[in-house]
Design a protein around this motif. Structure first.
Motif, short mmCIF file in Angstrom:
data_model
loop_
_atom_site.label_atom_id
_atom_site.label_comp_id
_atom_site.label_asym_id
_atom_site.label_seq_id
_atom_site.Cartn_x
_atom_site.Cartn_y
_atom_site.Cartn_z
N GLN A 22 -18.21 29.23 44.84
CA GLN A 22 -18.14 30.22 45.46
C GLN A 22 -17.49 30.31 46.76
O GLN A 22 -16.70 31.10 47.24
N LEU A 55 -13.90 30.07 46.08
CA LEU A 55 -13.07 30.82 45.97
C LEU A 55 -12.86 31.94 47.06
O LEU A 55 -11.90 32.51 47.08
N LEU A 86 -9.57 30.51 48.82
CA LEU A 86 -8.23 30.30 48.31
C LEU A 86 -6.84 31.03 48.76
O LEU A 86 -5.93 30.66 49.07
N GLU A 108 -3.59 31.22 42.41
CA GLU A 108 -5.02 31.86 42.64
C GLU A 108 -5.30 32.81 41.24
O GLU A 108 -6.60 32.44 40.61
N LEU A 158 -8.38 31.87 38.59
CA LEU A 158 -9.43 32.70 38.33
C LEU A 158 -9.48 33.24 36.77
O LEU A 158 -10.62 33.54 36.13
N LEU A 165 -20.83 34.24 41.35
CA LEU A 165 -19.45 34.31 41.29
C LEU A 165 -18.91 35.68 40.70
O LEU A 165 -17.83 36.06 40.75
N LEU A 188 -15.02 36.90 40.45
CA LEU A 188 -14.34 36.98 39.32
C LEU A 188 -14.02 38.22 38.51
O LEU A 188 -12.94 38.37 37.85
#
Length: 284
Positions: A185, A188, A191, A200, A204, A220, A224
């Motif tokens: 997490q 992410l 990123l 990216e 994903l 997440l 996501l």
């Protein structure tokens, strides 16, 4: 006895274990250090990390065996930080102190500082990236900039490694195969600053394959499935609005009926009852 005095003995033990490490006792010393950290907690952990950075000499092109093993101990300790919730603070405290003794570094050396630490300690690409992300919170602006510059190279390399043709080999090479959900997490969230939108998106999409919507961990899910989360929220809002409208209509209907009943006079009700009673008596 205060905390400092309580820690004095184990910290001395840790330093002696690091100082006198060799090929024969490396595994034993490493296990003893881990045990001391487990026994004495975060203060021992941070002190050990600080000392390991202190003995690391990045300016020595040909370190001796003892220095190589000490760097290896540091690498193992940095890898363990990935399982620690306070890894950012731990790394910043230790590395800031190390940097204070490295003020003689030239701009070129400073720019390569993160990469040099990774090279000397042998940490994998994931650990290198997490280490750099932690250093972006350093109290030294030069270190923060150095970490950001390093991430613009290392983070794309990490993701490209993970997106390789052989998923198992790629994951093992990158280190992403055993990353915790909390750490993923954190990764992410960072990123967008260091990789291209295309890379990216590919990353994903790959994660969505591994974590379908019905199985994705809660930490997440917002990262996501942002669109799905928004759509679900919108549908929920529409449903709530419909229910509110229905309740409002029902309330209006009930209120209207109540008003109609109130318009019926008491005399009308009395006359109606009398008529019913009289009819029943006649029939009887």
């Amino acid at each position: 006895m205060n905390v400092e005095n309580q820690l004095k003995t184990p910290l001395t033990q840790i330093r002696n274990l690091v100082k006198h490490v060799n090929k024969r006792n490396f595994n034993e010393n490493s296990e003893q250090i881990k045990q001391l950290i487990q026994d004495y907690g975060v203060d021992a952990d941070r002190s050990c990390l600080r000392y390991l950075f202190t003995v690391l000499n990045l300016n020595d092109p040909t370190p001796n065996v003892n220095a190589q093993l000490q760097a290896k101990l540091l690498g193992a300790h940095l890898q363990r930080q990935l399982q620690c919730s306070s890894f950012v603070t731990n790394i910043c405290i230790a590395f800031d102190q190390h940097f204070a003794k490295q003020k003689s570094l030239k701009p070129i050396g400073l720019a390569e500082l993160i990469g040099q630490v990774a090279k000397h300690t042998g940490i994998n690409k994931l650990c290198e990236c997490i280490f750099a992300l932690a250093v972006t919170h350093s109290s030294h602006p030069e270190l923060r900039q150095s970490a950001r510059d390093s991430l613009r190279n290392s983070l794309p390399e990490l993701l490209n490694s993970y997106l390789g043709q052989n998923a198992a080999t790629a994951a093992a090479a990158s280190g992403l195969h055993d990353i915790s959900f909390d750490l993923l997490q954190y990764l992410l969230c960072c990123l967008g600053e260091y990789v291209t939108p295309q890379l990216e998106k590919q990353f994903l999409d790959k994660l969505r394959e591994e974590f379908p919507r019905e199985l994705v961990p809660l930490v997440l899910a917002p990262l996501l499935y942002r669109g799905a989360t928004t759509t679900t929220a919108a549908k929920s809002s529409e449903t709530d609005a419909e229910e509110e409208t229905t309740n409002s209509n029902t309330s209006s209907w009930s209120s209207s009926n109540a008003d109609n009943l109130n318009e019926v006079g008491i005399e009308d009700i009395y006359d109606h009852l009398c008529e019913i009673i009289f009819t029943n008596q006649v029939c009887a």
